[in-house]
Design a protein around this motif. Structure first.
Motif, PDB file in Angstrom:
ATOM      1  N   PRO A 179     -20.621  18.308  -7.034  1.00 48.62           N
ATOM      2  CA  PRO A 179     -21.513  18.393  -5.879  1.00 48.62           C
ATOM      3  C   PRO A 179     -21.202  19.621  -5.032  1.00 48.62           C
ATOM      4  O   PRO A 179     -20.115  20.200  -5.124  1.00 48.62           O
ATOM      5  CB  PRO A 179     -21.213  17.100  -5.117  1.00 48.62           C
ATOM      6  CG  PRO A 179     -19.825  16.744  -5.512  1.00 48.62           C
ATOM      7  CD  PRO A 179     -19.665  17.218  -6.931  1.00 48.62           C
ATOM      8  N   ALA A 180     -22.138  20.019  -4.236  1.00 45.46           N
ATOM      9  CA  ALA A 180     -21.959  21.165  -3.359  1.00 45.46           C
ATOM     10  C   ALA A 180     -20.913  20.831  -2.298  1.00 45.46           C
ATOM     11  O   ALA A 180     -20.881  19.716  -1.784  1.00 45.46           O
ATOM     12  CB  ALA A 180     -23.287  21.534  -2.703  1.00 45.46           C
ATOM     13  N   PRO A 181     -20.039  21.768  -1.947  1.00 48.71           N
ATOM     14  CA  PRO A 181     -19.005  21.485  -0.955  1.00 48.71           C
ATOM     15  C   PRO A 181     -19.616  21.324   0.435  1.00 48.71           C
ATOM     16  O   PRO A 181     -20.567  21.994   0.798  1.00 48.71           O
ATOM     17  CB  PRO A 181     -18.096  22.713  -1.023  1.00 48.71           C
ATOM     18  CG  PRO A 181     -18.949  23.791  -1.577  1.00 48.71           C
ATOM     19  CD  PRO A 181     -19.938  23.118  -2.482  1.00 48.71           C
ATOM     20  N   SER A 182     -19.033  20.409   1.197  1.00 46.60           N
ATOM     21  CA  SER A 182     -19.494  20.155   2.547  1.00 46.60           C
ATOM     22  C   SER A 182     -18.291  19.809   3.401  1.00 46.60           C
ATOM     23  O   SER A 182     -17.372  19.127   2.955  1.00 46.60           O
ATOM     24  CB  SER A 182     -20.501  19.011   2.560  1.00 46.60           C
ATOM     25  OG  SER A 182     -20.838  18.680   3.881  1.00 46.60           O
ATOM     26  N   GLY A 183     -18.300  20.231   4.654  1.00 50.76           N
ATOM     27  CA  GLY A 183     -17.204  19.929   5.554  1.00 50.76           C
ATOM     28  C   GLY A 183     -17.322  18.552   6.168  1.00 50.76           C
ATOM     29  O   GLY A 183     -16.346  17.983   6.653  1.00 50.76           O
ATOM     30  N   ASP A 184     -18.499  17.970   6.153  1.00 56.63           N
ATOM     31  CA  ASP A 184     -18.719  16.668   6.774  1.00 56.63           C
ATOM     32  C   ASP A 184     -18.683  15.572   5.717  1.00 56.63           C
ATOM     33  O   ASP A 184     -19.141  15.758   4.595  1.00 56.63           O
ATOM     34  CB  ASP A 184     -20.089  16.626   7.464  1.00 56.63           C
ATOM     35  CG  ASP A 184     -20.183  17.661   8.579  1.00 56.63           C
ATOM     36  OD1 ASP A 184     -19.139  17.955   9.193  1.00 56.63           O
ATOM     37  OD2 ASP A 184     -21.295  18.156   8.812  1.00 56.63           O
TER      38      ASP A 184
ATOM     39  N   ALA B 194     -26.864  10.517   7.941  1.00 59.88           N
ATOM     40  CA  ALA B 194     -27.017  11.966   7.964  1.00 59.88           C
ATOM     41  C   ALA B 194     -28.142  12.459   7.068  1.00 59.88           C
ATOM     42  O   ALA B 194     -28.666  13.537   7.264  1.00 59.88           O
ATOM     43  CB  ALA B 194     -25.709  12.636   7.543  1.00 59.88           C
ATOM     44  N   SER B 195     -28.542  11.682   6.082  1.00 58.46           N
ATOM     45  CA  SER B 195     -29.580  12.148   5.177  1.00 58.46           C
ATOM     46  C   SER B 195     -30.960  11.753   5.703  1.00 58.46           C
ATOM     47  O   SER B 195     -31.164  10.643   6.173  1.00 58.46           O
ATOM     48  CB  SER B 195     -29.362  11.575   3.779  1.00 58.46           C
ATOM     49  OG  SER B 195     -29.455  10.179   3.822  1.00 58.46           O
TER      50      SER B 195
ATOM     51  N   ALA C  21     -19.933  12.258   3.787  1.00 58.64           N
ATOM     52  CA  ALA C  21     -21.276  11.738   3.510  1.00 58.64           C
ATOM     53  C   ALA C  21     -21.483  10.431   4.264  1.00 58.64           C
ATOM     54  O   ALA C  21     -20.623   9.568   4.297  1.00 58.64           O
ATOM     55  CB  ALA C  21     -21.459  11.509   2.023  1.00 58.64           C
TER      56      ALA C  21
END
Length: 97
Positions: free
Chosen positions: A58-63, A69-70, A65
């Motif tokens: 998956p794409a990196p994210s700082g937050d 949020a979606s 899941a």
């Protein structure tokens, strides 16, 4: 004017009319152009930098899941902000009514 009319009515003998050198040169030029374009495309594709290590993940994210949020599939979710002064009225002002 009568010469043009006689050329139109004259039958073309397939034993006399043959493809000429001009047609051969055009075909060769198209082949050379195709080869040069193919070689140029190959060079351009080699220049593309692809990260193959993270392609399947998956794409990196700082937050982390979270379901809140979606956005909804219909796209009508109110955007969430971290600013406590924002209210729902501000979000309603930007709605396309």
């Amino acid at each position: 004017m009568t010469a043009m009319i006689s050329l139109r009515t004259a039958e073309i003998d397939p034993n006399v009319v043959k493809p000429g050198w001009v047609a051969l040169l055009i075909v060769l030029a198209l082949g050379a152009a195709t080869f040069l374009l193919w070689r140029s495309m190959a060079k351009q594709l080699k220049r593309i930098d692809v990260d193959r290590d993270g392609a399947d993940g998956p794409a990196p994210s700082g937050d982390p899941a979270s379901p809140d949020a979606s956005p909804s599939p219909a796209g009508d979710a109110v955007p969430t902000t971290s600013d406590p002064t924002s209210t729902r009225n501000e979000a309603d002002q930007h709605s396309p009514h």
